[in-house]
Design an enzyme around this catalytic site. Structure first.
Site, PDB file in Angstrom:
ATOM      1  N   HIS A 125       4.205  -1.990   3.456  1.00 25.62           N
ATOM      2  CA  HIS A 125       5.633  -2.248   3.722  1.00 25.62           C
ATOM      3  C   HIS A 125       6.126  -3.270   2.706  1.00 25.62           C
ATOM      4  O   HIS A 125       5.356  -4.144   2.286  1.00 25.62           O
ATOM      5  CB  HIS A 125       5.843  -2.828   5.128  1.00 25.62           C
ATOM      6  CG  HIS A 125       5.403  -1.917   6.220  1.00 25.62           C
ATOM      7  ND1 HIS A 125       6.148  -0.847   6.644  1.00 25.62           N
ATOM      8  CD2 HIS A 125       4.278  -1.910   6.966  1.00 25.62           C
ATOM      9  CE1 HIS A 125       5.504  -0.223   7.618  1.00 25.62           C
ATOM     10  NE2 HIS A 125       4.365  -0.840   7.818  1.00 25.62           N
ATOM     11  N   ALA A 171     -19.852  -9.199   3.738  1.00 28.17           N
ATOM     12  CA  ALA A 171     -19.182  -8.662   4.925  1.00 28.17           C
ATOM     13  C   ALA A 171     -18.000  -9.535   5.333  1.00 28.17           C
ATOM     14  O   ALA A 171     -18.060 -10.765   5.263  1.00 28.17           O
ATOM     15  CB  ALA A 171     -20.185  -8.569   6.076  1.00 28.17           C
ATOM     16  N   THR A 176      -8.673 -10.156  -3.015  1.00 26.75           N
ATOM     17  CA  THR A 176      -7.290 -10.152  -3.492  1.00 26.75           C
ATOM     18  C   THR A 176      -7.193 -10.190  -5.011  1.00 26.75           C
ATOM     19  O   THR A 176      -6.144  -9.903  -5.562  1.00 26.75           O
ATOM     20  CB  THR A 176      -6.529 -11.373  -2.929  1.00 26.75           C
ATOM     21  OG1 THR A 176      -7.191 -12.567  -3.349  1.00 26.75           O
ATOM     22  CG2 THR A 176      -6.481 -11.333  -1.403  1.00 26.75           C
ATOM     23  N   LYS A 177      -8.304 -10.562  -5.677  1.00 29.01           N
ATOM     24  CA  LYS A 177      -8.329 -10.638  -7.142  1.00 29.01           C
ATOM     25  C   LYS A 177      -9.593  -9.958  -7.649  1.00 29.01           C
ATOM     26  O   LYS A 177     -10.580  -9.845  -6.934  1.00 29.01           O
ATOM     27  CB  LYS A 177      -8.303 -12.095  -7.594  1.00 29.01           C
ATOM     28  CG  LYS A 177      -6.985 -12.778  -7.270  1.00 29.01           C
ATOM     29  CD  LYS A 177      -6.947 -14.191  -7.773  1.00 29.01           C
ATOM     30  CE  LYS A 177      -5.591 -14.813  -7.404  1.00 29.01           C
ATOM     31  NZ  LYS A 177      -5.533 -16.231  -7.748  1.00 29.01           N
TER      32      LYS A 177
END
Length: 197
Positions: A125, A171, A176-177
């Site tokens: 979204h 785990a 994110t990078k």
């Protein structure tokens, strides 16, 4: 007849019986089939008629909680819902109860993807509240998972990420990078812990 031989015969008969099911399922969902694929319960595959989902040889998709050491809480899900979607999964890949969804996701050879992993190349979204109903404002960026990567259970791989060859994602990590080759990374957000020597 000894137990080991009985076990082999049973496995052969069960595998043989599943061939027609897998053949029909794959032709309906993907338009093609490969006899080297192994489905432990059928996955959920959703594909736009113009999208591409390409699966390599010796793929093993496990959607059965009894056949995974820590269990699975969902089927393997592969979604390519837009006309330009391209999902490529290489050879000798094992996936247990994970979701792979997006426009451009490339997974290399000899990759293991643990139970409950989410790989998505979009935010799903728009961020701004006024834009949340406008699909054209959803941000996407390709994901590349290189050969011999191991992604631990319940990890999340987000848009624009490359995971380098041979790396391990611990785990429960949120990636994110991009992660370089041959390292162990873990945490939220995932950070490099050590090199693999």
């Amino acid at each position: 007849m000894n137990k080991e031989l009985l076990k082999k015969y049973r496995y052969f008969i069960i595998s043989f019986l599943y061939i027609p099911r897998n053949f029909i399922f794959c032709f309906l969902k993907l338009g093609y089939w490969n006899k080297s694929w192994r489905f432990i319960k059928l996955p959920l595959i959703q594909k736009h008629s113009k999208a591409t989902i390409s699966l390599g040889r010796n793929i093993k998709l496990c959607s059965n909680p009894r056949k995974n050491s820590i269990g699975v809480f969902q089927k393997v899900i592969i979604k390519a819902l837009s006309p330009e979607s391209k999902i490529y999964i290489g050879n000798n890949v094992g996936i247990s109860g994970a979701t792979i969804s997006g426009k451009e996701i490339n997974i290399g050879n000899n990759v293991l993807i643990g139970s409950g992993v989410l790989i998505t190349d979009s935010d799903a979204h728009p961020i701004h509240p006024q834009d949340r109903d406008i699909n054209s404002k959803i941000k996407t960026s390709p994901i590349n998972i290189e050969d011999e990567v191991f992604i631990g259970a319940r990890s999340i791989i987000l848009k624009g990420v490359t995971i380098g060859k041979g790396s391990v994602i611990g785990a429960g990590s949120v990636v994110t990078k991009s992660i370089p080759p041959m390292v162990i990374a873990a945490g939220n957000p995932a950070k490099i812990i050590t090199e693999i020597r």
